[in-house]
Design a protein around this motif. Sequence first.
Motif, short mmCIF file in Angstrom:
data_model
loop_
_atom_site.label_atom_id
_atom_site.label_comp_id
_atom_site.label_asym_id
_atom_site.label_seq_id
_atom_site.Cartn_x
_atom_site.Cartn_y
_atom_site.Cartn_z
N ILE A 296 -32.25 94.36 43.96
CA ILE A 296 -30.91 94.58 43.40
C ILE A 296 -30.03 95.26 44.45
O ILE A 296 -28.90 94.83 44.70
CB ILE A 296 -30.98 95.43 42.11
CG1 ILE A 296 -31.58 94.60 40.97
CG2 ILE A 296 -29.60 95.95 41.73
CD1 ILE A 296 -31.87 95.39 39.71
N LYS A 297 -30.57 96.29 45.08
CA LYS A 297 -29.83 97.02 46.10
C LYS A 297 -29.42 96.10 47.25
O LYS A 297 -28.32 96.21 47.78
CB LYS A 297 -30.70 98.17 46.63
CG LYS A 297 -30.01 99.05 47.64
CD LYS A 297 -30.94 100.18 48.07
CE LYS A 297 -30.28 100.99 49.17
NZ LYS A 297 -31.16 102.04 49.66
N ASP A 298 -30.31 95.17 47.60
CA ASP A 298 -30.04 94.23 48.70
C ASP A 298 -29.19 93.03 48.26
O ASP A 298 -28.89 92.16 49.07
CB ASP A 298 -31.36 93.72 49.31
CG ASP A 298 -32.14 94.82 50.02
OD1 ASP A 298 -31.56 95.90 50.28
OD2 ASP A 298 -33.34 94.60 50.29
N GLY A 299 -28.85 92.96 46.97
CA GLY A 299 -28.02 91.88 46.47
C GLY A 299 -28.74 90.56 46.24
O GLY A 299 -28.11 89.52 46.05
N ASP B 167 -29.39 90.37 40.40
CA ASP B 167 -28.40 91.27 39.79
C ASP B 167 -28.99 92.14 38.68
O ASP B 167 -28.33 93.05 38.20
CB ASP B 167 -27.20 90.49 39.27
CG ASP B 167 -27.55 89.46 38.20
OD1 ASP B 167 -28.74 89.29 37.91
OD2 ASP B 167 -26.62 88.82 37.68
N ARG B 168 -30.23 91.83 38.25
CA ARG B 168 -30.89 92.65 37.24
C ARG B 168 -32.40 92.50 37.36
O ARG B 168 -32.88 91.51 37.89
CB ARG B 168 -30.43 92.29 35.83
CG ARG B 168 -30.79 90.90 35.41
CD ARG B 168 -30.26 90.59 34.00
NE ARG B 168 -30.50 89.21 33.66
CZ ARG B 168 -31.66 88.71 33.25
NH1 ARG B 168 -32.70 89.49 33.11
NH2 ARG B 168 -31.78 87.43 32.99
N ILE B 169 -33.12 93.47 36.83
CA ILE B 169 -34.58 93.42 36.85
C ILE B 169 -35.04 92.41 35.81
O ILE B 169 -34.67 92.52 34.64
CB ILE B 169 -35.17 94.82 36.57
CG1 ILE B 169 -34.81 95.76 37.72
CG2 ILE B 169 -36.69 94.74 36.37
CD1 ILE B 169 -35.27 97.18 37.53
N PRO B 170 -35.84 91.42 36.20
CA PRO B 170 -36.25 90.38 35.27
C PRO B 170 -37.43 90.74 34.37
O PRO B 170 -37.87 89.91 33.58
CB PRO B 170 -36.62 89.22 36.20
CG PRO B 170 -37.07 89.88 37.44
CD PRO B 170 -36.23 91.12 37.57
#
Length: 104
Positions: free
Chosen positions: A9-12, A15-18
């Motif tokens: 997420i931080k690295d883009g 966009d969310r934890i699956p």
Amino acid sequence: MVNAFEKMIKDGVIDRIPVRDHVAAVSVGKVNGRILLDLNYEEDSKAQVDMNVVMTGSGKFVEVQGTAEESAFTQEELDELTRIARKGIKQLTKTQKKCLEEKP
């Protein structure tokens, strides 16, 4: 795994934890007439009944695999094995959640 997702997420990358739910697994069995949780090798090798149970944190079954090693087992024994497995999995899920809360 959650830490890896957070880095993604931080690295883009995402966009969310699956991850939708926790998952935990235990062994449970009947050894010398007693129902035991988390059998070690010695107990497992002597078990009359041996089961592996995988469940989600919300209490749904992912896998149940059980074998009568010496003799068939009853519905009541199956219910007790499952009850003990569920109890162990609840404890593992609680520990998982606590570990995630304590991360740096």
